[in-house]
Design a protein around this motif. Structure first.
Motif, PDB file in Angstrom:
ATOM      1  N   GLU B 544       0.770  -1.145   0.003  1.00 21.01           N
ATOM      2  CA  GLU B 544       0.036   0.116  -0.010  1.00 21.01           C
ATOM      3  C   GLU B 544       0.894   1.481  -0.081  1.00 21.01           C
ATOM      4  O   GLU B 544       0.741   2.277  -0.832  1.00 21.01           O
ATOM      5  CB  GLU B 544      -1.041   0.023   1.173  1.00 21.01           C
ATOM      6  N   GLY B 545       1.675   1.147   0.853  1.00 17.86           N
ATOM      7  CA  GLY B 545       2.723   2.516   0.810  1.00 17.86           C
ATOM      8  C   GLY B 545       3.384   2.687  -0.485  1.00 17.86           C
ATOM      9  O   GLY B 545       3.576   3.696  -0.818  1.00 17.86           O
ATOM     10  N   LEU B 546       3.803   1.640  -1.271  1.00 19.33           N
ATOM     11  CA  LEU B 546       4.393   1.783  -2.437  1.00 19.33           C
ATOM     12  C   LEU B 546       3.589   2.425  -3.451  1.00 19.33           C
ATOM     13  O   LEU B 546       3.705   3.132  -4.249  1.00 19.33           O
ATOM     14  CB  LEU B 546       5.104   0.414  -2.982  1.00 19.33           C
ATOM     15  N   ARG B 547       2.179   1.941  -3.540  1.00 19.54           N
ATOM     16  CA  ARG B 547       1.255   2.472  -4.246  1.00 19.54           C
ATOM     17  C   ARG B 547       1.223   4.122  -4.162  1.00 19.54           C
ATOM     18  O   ARG B 547       0.526   4.596  -5.028  1.00 19.54           O
ATOM     19  CB  ARG B 547      -0.213   1.594  -4.359  1.00 19.54           C
ATOM     20  N   ASN B 548       1.200   4.304  -2.837  1.00 20.72           N
ATOM     21  CA  ASN B 548       0.982   5.792  -2.604  1.00 20.72           C
ATOM     22  C   ASN B 548       2.014   6.587  -2.974  1.00 20.72           C
ATOM     23  O   ASN B 548       1.770   7.847  -3.032  1.00 20.72           O
ATOM     24  CB  ASN B 548       0.645   5.817  -0.973  1.00 20.72           C
ATOM     25  N   ARG B 549       3.014   6.163  -3.489  1.00 18.75           N
ATOM     26  CA  ARG B 549       4.416   6.928  -4.121  1.00 18.75           C
ATOM     27  C   ARG B 549       3.798   7.306  -5.325  1.00 18.75           C
ATOM     28  O   ARG B 549       3.870   6.778  -6.188  1.00 18.75           O
ATOM     29  CB  ARG B 549       5.594   6.090  -3.826  1.00 18.75           C
ATOM     30  N   PRO B 550       4.149   8.879  -5.585  1.00 14.13           N
ATOM     31  CA  PRO B 550       3.788   9.229  -7.039  1.00 14.13           C
ATOM     32  C   PRO B 550       5.136   9.086  -8.090  1.00 14.13           C
ATOM     33  O   PRO B 550       4.804   8.957  -9.099  1.00 14.13           O
ATOM     34  CB  PRO B 550       3.859  10.724  -6.817  1.00 14.13           C
ATOM     35  N   GLU B 551       6.105   8.745  -7.292  1.00 12.25           N
ATOM     36  CA  GLU B 551       7.280   8.433  -8.586  1.00 12.25           C
ATOM     37  C   GLU B 551       7.145   6.891  -8.960  1.00 12.25           C
ATOM     38  O   GLU B 551       7.595   6.645  -9.907  1.00 12.25           O
ATOM     39  CB  GLU B 551       8.587   8.295  -7.681  1.00 12.25           C
ATOM     40  N   LEU B 552       6.236   6.049  -8.547  1.00 11.87           N
ATOM     41  CA  LEU B 552       6.110   4.663  -8.786  1.00 11.87           C
ATOM     42  C   LEU B 552       4.935   4.598  -9.643  1.00 11.87           C
ATOM     43  O   LEU B 552       3.757   5.033  -9.374  1.00 11.87           O
ATOM     44  CB  LEU B 552       6.186   3.805  -7.716  1.00 11.87           C
ATOM     45  N   ALA B 553       5.079   3.953 -10.880  1.00 11.11           N
ATOM     46  CA  ALA B 553       3.875   3.603 -11.637  1.00 11.11           C
ATOM     47  C   ALA B 553       2.987   2.434 -11.188  1.00 11.11           C
ATOM     48  O   ALA B 553       1.648   2.677 -11.406  1.00 11.11           O
ATOM     49  CB  ALA B 553       4.347   3.304 -13.149  1.00 11.11           C
ATOM     50  N   SER B 554       3.448   1.299 -11.159  1.00 15.16           N
ATOM     51  CA  SER B 554       2.736  -0.046 -10.657  1.00 15.16           C
ATOM     52  C   SER B 554       3.631  -0.965  -9.701  1.00 15.16           C
ATOM     53  O   SER B 554       4.762  -0.843  -9.463  1.00 15.16           O
ATOM     54  CB  SER B 554       2.597  -0.629 -11.882  1.00 15.16           C
ATOM     55  N   VAL B 555       2.715  -1.523  -9.036  1.00 19.03           N
ATOM     56  CA  VAL B 555       3.330  -2.323  -7.854  1.00 19.03           C
ATOM     57  C   VAL B 555       2.349  -3.706  -7.797  1.00 19.03           C
ATOM     58  O   VAL B 555       1.057  -3.654  -7.982  1.00 19.03           O
ATOM     59  CB  VAL B 555       2.881  -1.785  -6.503  1.00 19.03           C
ATOM     60  N   ALA B 556       2.972  -4.801  -8.197  1.00 20.43           N
ATOM     61  CA  ALA B 556       2.292  -6.089  -8.335  1.00 20.43           C
ATOM     62  C   ALA B 556       2.826  -7.060  -7.132  1.00 20.43           C
ATOM     63  O   ALA B 556       3.968  -7.139  -6.949  1.00 20.43           O
ATOM     64  CB  ALA B 556       2.608  -6.798  -9.466  1.00 20.43           C
ATOM     65  N   ALA B 557       1.935  -7.180  -6.312  1.00 23.92           N
ATOM     66  CA  ALA B 557       2.371  -8.041  -5.242  1.00 23.92           C
ATOM     67  C   ALA B 557       1.946  -9.536  -5.373  1.00 23.92           C
ATOM     68  O   ALA B 557       0.928  -9.818  -5.879  1.00 23.92           O
ATOM     69  CB  ALA B 557       1.664  -7.563  -3.955  1.00 23.92           C
ATOM     70  N   PHE B 558       2.802 -10.255  -4.743  1.00 23.68           N
ATOM     71  CA  PHE B 558       2.554 -12.006  -4.946  1.00 23.68           C
ATOM     72  C   PHE B 558       2.361 -12.466  -3.665  1.00 23.68           C
ATOM     73  O   PHE B 558       3.101 -12.188  -2.732  1.00 23.68           O
ATOM     74  CB  PHE B 558       3.876 -12.530  -5.734  1.00 23.68           C
ATOM     75  N   ARG B 559       1.550 -13.580  -3.752  1.00 24.16           N
ATOM     76  CA  ARG B 559       1.314 -14.083  -2.539  1.00 24.16           C
ATOM     77  C   ARG B 559       1.053 -15.723  -2.824  1.00 24.16           C
ATOM     78  O   ARG B 559       0.740 -16.073  -3.813  1.00 24.16           O
ATOM     79  CB  ARG B 559      -0.284 -13.712  -1.873  1.00 24.16           C
ATOM     80  N   GLU B 560       1.808 -16.451  -1.906  1.00 26.52           N
ATOM     81  CA  GLU B 560       1.741 -17.856  -2.107  1.00 26.52           C
ATOM     82  C   GLU B 560       1.538 -18.592  -0.777  1.00 26.52           C
ATOM     83  O   GLU B 560       1.825 -18.387   0.314  1.00 26.52           O
ATOM     84  CB  GLU B 560       3.318 -18.452  -2.634  1.00 26.52           C
ATOM     85  N   LYS B 561       1.195 -19.952  -1.170  1.00 32.81           N
ATOM     86  CA  LYS B 561       1.081 -20.859   0.031  1.00 32.81           C
ATOM     87  C   LYS B 561       1.339 -22.027  -0.711  1.00 32.81           C
ATOM     88  O   LYS B 561       0.991 -22.621  -1.832  1.00 32.81           O
ATOM     89  CB  LYS B 561      -0.251 -20.951   0.544  1.00 32.81           C
ATOM     90  N   ILE B 562       2.261 -23.221   0.082  1.00 34.65           N
ATOM     91  CA  ILE B 562       2.179 -24.402  -0.478  1.00 34.65           C
ATOM     92  C   ILE B 562       1.267 -25.456   0.015  1.00 34.65           C
ATOM     93  O   ILE B 562       0.967 -25.435   1.036  1.00 34.65           O
ATOM     94  CB  ILE B 562       3.845 -25.045   0.012  1.00 34.65           C
ATOM     95  N   THR B 563       0.643 -26.221  -0.681  1.00 34.25           N
ATOM     96  CA  THR B 563      -0.533 -26.971  -0.411  1.00 34.25           C
ATOM     97  C   THR B 563      -0.634 -28.134  -1.452  1.00 34.25           C
ATOM     98  O   THR B 563      -0.090 -28.219  -2.468  1.00 34.25           O
ATOM     99  CB  THR B 563      -1.794 -26.036  -0.352  1.00 34.25           C
ATOM    100  N   GLU B 564      -1.568 -29.039  -1.093  1.00 36.55           N
ATOM    101  CA  GLU B 564      -1.789 -30.306  -1.959  1.00 36.55           C
ATOM    102  C   GLU B 564      -2.500 -29.570  -3.158  1.00 36.55           C
ATOM    103  O   GLU B 564      -3.579 -29.067  -3.191  1.00 36.55           O
ATOM    104  CB  GLU B 564      -2.379 -31.258  -1.201  1.00 36.55           C
ATOM    105  N   VAL B 565      -1.962 -30.339  -4.117  1.00 40.12           N
ATOM    106  CA  VAL B 565      -2.835 -29.686  -5.588  1.00 40.12           C
ATOM    107  C   VAL B 565      -3.056 -31.120  -6.199  1.00 40.12           C
ATOM    108  O   VAL B 565      -2.240 -31.992  -6.372  1.00 40.12           O
ATOM    109  CB  VAL B 565      -2.168 -28.974  -6.638  1.00 40.12           C
ATOM    110  N   GLY B 566      -4.289 -31.218  -6.833  1.00 36.22           N
ATOM    111  CA  GLY B 566      -4.442 -32.672  -7.477  1.00 36.22           C
ATOM    112  C   GLY B 566      -5.058 -33.647  -6.827  1.00 36.22           C
ATOM    113  O   GLY B 566      -5.628 -34.814  -7.165  1.00 36.22           O
ATOM    114  N   GLY B 567      -4.968 -33.711  -5.379  1.00 36.03           N
ATOM    115  CA  GLY B 567      -5.714 -34.523  -4.754  1.00 36.03           C
ATOM    116  C   GLY B 567      -5.018 -35.770  -4.396  1.00 36.03           C
ATOM    117  O   GLY B 567      -5.432 -36.792  -3.862  1.00 36.03           O
ATOM    118  N   ARG B 568      -3.956 -35.985  -4.876  1.00 37.84           N
ATOM    119  CA  ARG B 568      -3.148 -37.322  -4.623  1.00 37.84           C
ATOM    120  C   ARG B 568      -1.768 -37.057  -4.006  1.00 37.84           C
ATOM    121  O   ARG B 568      -0.790 -37.690  -4.209  1.00 37.84           O
ATOM    122  CB  ARG B 568      -2.803 -37.876  -5.858  1.00 37.84           C
TER     123      ARG B 568
END
Lengths: 257, 839
Positions: B544-568
């Motif tokens: 949020e702080g970064l997005r409020n900075r006028p010098e910066l054009a865009s901020v993409a934040a990545f969030r992740e969790k390791i979890t079971e995928v595919g059920g096996r």
């Protein structure tokens, strides 16, 4: 050995001109102290322009040393050597090299040619080194004279000993040097090839007006010259003009005695 | 015979030295490697043995089966151990992360500092070098190196983050030495009391329990008692064995160093063998008359053979002795250099030449020298007695034999074929090995074919010098091709080094460009912000702080969790990113706009692993929403992957996993904002979050290039040895050739060649030899470099670093000229009259 009047006249005129090579009080010694060897003990000699002179003497008389000193291949211990109007003694290596390049031709007993070059390249080598162009007429005449036209593209290993020496003669002639020094040029050849080479040398003196100084121990070879000077123990002891094998041999015998 | 051989050797001391030096350098390198690694090993053993004195029994976790959780000893075990019979004291060791805050308010270093427990009593193995060990929970100690680089001294207050990133203040009461612990040396470390260490690192378990036995109880007895008390699931070893194991583990580390260095040593020895082979071949050729004379006066073939071998044995012994000295010196230098670069090496151990090192070095030196001299020695036996009588040694003319052509063709074809097969194989290590094998076979073909190549290549390379330098130039070109076999062996020695250098240059050049291209793809942003600890996250407020900075054009934040995928049971990272205007990840088909609620885009590897295709449904186990069924709308290339392997829409992610922090943020500055202005804006926004580390694309590229450059420098430096040896070979060949051509040089001088011209002639010859060697090396290096890069990955951007390669060629030529300096001087100095008389 009959000469026409014209040739005698020409030779007379040349002999009166400035000598091609002059040595005064030439001494050369090797080693130091008790081991000092005096190869030359004060030689005064001059070689006329357009003449064929032989230097003879028993083994160890200093004839080869004399030639090396006259040709600027070796330094002298004392005295002076002039080639034409230039004094050799005291010249640095660079000046001496340039002088050899421009004014002196050489024919050695063996190993006269560069094995990597053809006969023609060997002949032209002195001019190439000096960065000069060969006079094509002269080149043709020299090649004709020594009879190598057919062999120009061959390398030394493909030539006989006599042919190799003829290439060496042609190479010495091509730069029209003030003087050619020949060191036992026929020493390694059979008598027929030797006679051929000596004839070429004499012809080049007669027809091209070349000055030649030849060191030899062979009286027959010496007899091709106009004049023979004799050395013993580093001193000039005798000379004869218009030599024959017999007169040379007689003089040698006297010296050995 | 023996006397004649030795007298001959003594008479040519300089030649002997040059020849010996080639072998000595190779032997020296190998001996140096052995001494260095022996010394390091001895140092480790000594230090570990000292540690073993304190510890009678060590309890270690059994080798873990679960890769997610590092093996550990549960806290409950400590009480059991303490209760065991014959145990005087037992202490649990704690290790985890606890990030030290630097004076700039940010977490210090690229990685969080480690937090360790400094135990009390005789079991303490932490070496306090100044001040005291921590006695209370308000005290801490710091490793010397971190204290120095971060500017802390005893008595200062330090701030450290615990595992939940809460700040704690401590008084710095002492400094300690991390000793041989590579991990602590790398991260830096803060030491606490055991209780505090557990609180700070959040580790309730131990990495190890050290036990001191009671008076009169042997290590083995104590071990048995502890093992019995604990039951199964632990490794319980005596202190002695523990020290041995640690030393062995480190020995394995030095083993890799040893193998790597020895490989370079072997390349150097191969080149040295070529040099020796050439030297002896020339010597035999030159001494034809001498040997013929020996044969005339009654020496048998065997004796002639023996004399050459004896000569090579003496050379081999001398060079090995010289090499041992050289190696000892080298290892001393290397140790000093490594220590001064701060490598965690044991100090105070004097390097020693072990009998094994001496034996190996001498054996190698002698075997290589004698082996290389075998063929020339055989040639020597073929000299006919009559050769003594010939006035002049005929130069043997070289003709391309049918055998040579056929053999060379076979090797070249086989090499090219194997290489092609390697290129055609699936990329991977085995393909690389096939290409390497093909390259080696091809190189042998070049070695056999070399003499045929020398003349045309010499004419090509010599074209310009011949034009520039007149007669000396032309003669030099002729001379370089005069003895093709000799020239070929001389140049091939140089080719080995240049080939390998070019190979490395091509591979690293390709990797560099490929990486940069990929970086541009993956890192389409100006700044990347990540937590110092890979497993941690950053508060969303930072974004949020970064997005409020006028010098910066865009901020993409990545969030992740390791979890079971595919059920096996298969686990993957499931994540999302907050949409930003400049961030348009590439998919195999369609755009990211496909990603609508209830869908996912997945990496190709996930699709392959789970047998999924676009349109299929995929089960993801979530923390808040149970198992959810998502529709796969697109796949993407994981290699260019910025995206988490399973990417879902932002709102969906929060619904599945809650308000997870950001694992990384990609930030773009506004157009026209200067690099330093943008950087300051990002830094300012990140300042309240000590663990947030800001990197820019330029920095990452810089770091990568720096490490790549470093690698190239080290490898090139090590290969430099092979090149140096081959230059000795050029010098040796030239000086022998000069000796052979003494009369020829004298004749040229008589005909008016000046001394400088004669010197120039030899320099040009060396230049031609050097450049031929380099050109062949470059051709091979580029060719096989290409082949090697083809085995790496499907889409590498093949790159030939032209400047670097031109520098190699120029340096090879220059080095050749330098190698010619001494022989040329000697040739030019020789007296004409004396030289004419020789032979």
């Amino acid at each position: 050995m009959t000469l026409t009047g014209g040739e005698v006249g020409a030779r007379g005129a040349r002999e009166n001109a400035v000598p091609a090579v002059v040595a005064k009080g030439l001494t050369k010694s090797y080693g130091r102290g008790d081991a000092t060897v005096h190869a030359l003990r004060g030689v005064d000699v001059s070689f006329a322009t357009g003449a064929f002179t032989a230097i003879m003497g028993p083994s160890g008389s200093g004839k080869s040393t004399l030639m090396h000193c006259l040709a600027g291949l070796d330094t002298v211990s004392g005295g002076q050597v002039h080639i034409g109007d230039v004094e050799l003694t005291g010249l640095g290596d660079k000046r001496l090299t340039l002088l050899r390049r421009e004014r002196i031709g050489f024919i050695f007993q063996a190993f006269n040619l560069l094995p990597t070059l053809t006969a023609e390249q060997n002949i032209r080598l002195p001019l190439d080194i000096a960065g000069r162009q060969a006079d094509q007429d002269l080149f043709d005449r020299v090649v004709e004279t020594v009879g190598l036209r057919e062999r120009l593209g061959h390398r030394p290993t493909e030539l006989s000993g006599g042919q190799q020496q003829r290439v060496a003669v042609a190479r010495a002639l091509i730069s029209k040097p003030q003087v050619i020094f020949a060191d036992e040029p026929t020493g390694n050849l059979d008598s027929r090839s030797g006679a051929e080479v000596l004839s070429f040398l004499r012809t080049s003196v007669r027809e091209l007006g070349q000055t030649i100084v030849m060191v030899t121990h062979d009286p027959v070879a010496a007899s091709y010259a106009d004049r023979v000077v004799f050395l013993r123990d580093g001193l000039l002891v005798s000379e004869i003009h218009r030599p024959t094998p017999q007169s040379v041999l007689d003089t040698l015998m006297k010296l050995e005695a | 015979m023996v006397k004649a051989t030795l007298a001959g050797l003594l008479a040519h001391r300089l030649r002997l030295l040059l020849t010996s030096l080639a072998i000595a350098l190779g032997v020296g390198f190998i001996a140096g490697t052995l001494v260095l690694t022996d010394t390091i090993d001895a140092g480790f053993s000594q230090r570990f043995a000292a540690a073993a004195d304190k510890v009678d029994v060590a309890v270690l976790p059994a080798p873990g089966t679960d890769r997610q959780v590092p093996p550990h000893v549960p806290a409950a075990a400590l009480e059991k151990v303490r209760a065991a019979r014959g145990v005087a004291d037992a202490q649990g060791l704690v290790r985890g992360t606890s990030a030290l805050i630097g004076k700039d308010g940010k977490a210090a270093g690229d990685y969080p500092t480690s937090g360790i427990a400094v135990v009390e009593g005789p079991l303490n193995r932490t070496e306090i070098t100044s001040g005291a060990a921590p006695k209370t929970d308000a005290q801490a100690v710091l490793d010397e190196n971190t204290a120095k680089t971060r500017g802390f001294k005893v008595g200062d207050r330090i701030t450290v983050l615990d595992s939940r990133e809460t700040r704690h203040e401590f008084t710095l009461v002492g400094l300690f030495d991390v000793g041989l612990d590579q991990e602590l040396g790398y991260t830096g470390a803060v030491g606490y009391t055991t209780a505090m260490a557990q609180r700070m690192t959040g580790q309730r378990t131990f990495t190890e329990i050290d036990v001191a036995a009671a008076e009169g109880v042997s290590q083995e007895q104590a071990r048995a008692a502890v093992a019995a008390a604990l039951g199964s699931g632990y490794q319980v070893v005596t202190g002695e064995k523990f020290a041995d194991d640690l030393a062995k583990q480190n020995g394995a580390d030095t083993g890799i160093l040893k193998t790597g260095l020895l490989l370079f040593g072997l390349v150097a020895m191969f080149v040295a063998a070529l040099v020796i082979y050439n030297t002896f071949t020339i010597l035999v050729a030159q001494r034809t008359r001498e040997m013929a004379l020996l044969r005339c006066i009654g020496a048998t073939r065997g004796q002639v053979f023996g004399s050459v071998l004896l000569e090579s044995t003496v050379v081999g012994l001398l060079s090995s002795a010289l090499g041992l000295l050289l190696g000892y010196g080298l290892s001393l230098g290397a140790l000093t250099a490594l220590t001064s670069f701060g490598a965690p090496l044991p100090t105070g151990v004097v390097p020693t030449l072990s009998p094994r090192t001496i034996g190996l070095a001498v054996a190698l030196g002698v075997v290589v020298t004698v082996g290389a001299a075998l063929l020339p020695a055989r040639t020597a036996t073929r000299v006919a007695p009559i050769a003594a009588l010939r006035s002049q040694v005929e130069e043997r003319t070289f003709r391309t034999g049918v055998v040579r052509t056929v053999l060379a063709a076979l090797f070249l074809l086989a090499g090219a074929g194997v290489t092609a097969a390697g290129v055609a194989m699936d990329p991977g290590e085995s393909a690389l090995f096939v290409v390497m094998a093909g390259g080696t076979v091809f190189f042998l073909g070049v070695l056999i074919f070399g003499p045929v190549l020398v003349r045309p290549l010499g004419a090509l390379v010599g074209w310009l010098p011949a034009k520039l330098f007149g007669v000396p130039g032309k003669l030099a070109v002729d001379n370089s091709g005069r003895n093709p076999r000799r020239s070929a062996t001389t140049t091939v020695a140089l080719t080995v080094g240049v080939t390998l250098m070019t190979l490395i240059a091509v591979i690293t050049g390709t990797v560099r460009v490929t990486f940069t291209e990929r970086l541009d793809e993956q890192f389409p942003v100006d700044y990347l912000i990540q937590p110092q600890d890979d497993d941690a996250t950053l508060p969303r407020a930072l974004g949020e702080g970064l997005r409020n900075r006028p010098e910066l054009a865009s901020v993409a934040a990545f969030r992740e969790k390791i979890t079971e995928v595919g059920g096996r049971g298969a686990e993957f990272r499931v994540g999302t990113f907050t949409p930003a205007p400049d961030f348009r990840p590439e998919l195999d088909a369609g755009s990211i706009a496909l990603l609508t609620p209830g869908t996912a885009v997945i990496g190709r590897h996930v699709a392959a692993d789970l047998g999924l295709k676009v349109g299929d449904r995929i089960t993801v186990r979530t923390a808040k929403a149970g198992a959810v069924d998502l529709r796969v709308v697109a796949t993407f290339d994981p290699a260019s992957g910025v995206l988490p392997p399973v990417t879902v829409p932002t709102a969906d992610f929060d619904r599945y996993f809650g308000a997870v922090g950001d694992s990384r943020l990609m930030v773009n500055a506004r157009d026209g904002v200067g690099a330093d202005v943008g950087r300051r804006a990002v830094e300012a926004a990140a300042q309240p979050y000590p663990t947030a580390k800001v990197a820019s694309a330029a920095e990452i590229r810089g770091e990568f290039e720096e490490s790549l450059d470093m690698m190239v420098m080290i490898i090139t430096g090590l290969l430099g040895l092979a090149v140096l040896i081959s230059l000795l070979g050029i010098a040796n060949t030239l000086s022998l050739s000069v000796y052979e051509r003494t009369r020829e040089s004298a004749l040229l001088r008589a005909l008016g060649l000046t001394r400088p011209q004669l010197r120039r002639m030899l320099s040009v010859e060396a230049l031609i030899l050097g450049v031929i060697g380099a050109l062949v090396g470059v051709a091979l290096g580029v060719g096989f470099g290409w082949a090697a890069t083809q085995t790496m990955n499907d889409d590498v951007a093949f790159q030939v670093p032209v400047t670097q390669i031109l520098v190699f060629v120029a340096l090879s030529g220059l080095a050749g000229v330098i190698a010619a300096v001494l022989p040329a001087r000697r040739a030019a100095r020789a007296s004409i009259v004396g030289s004419l008389a020789t032979g």
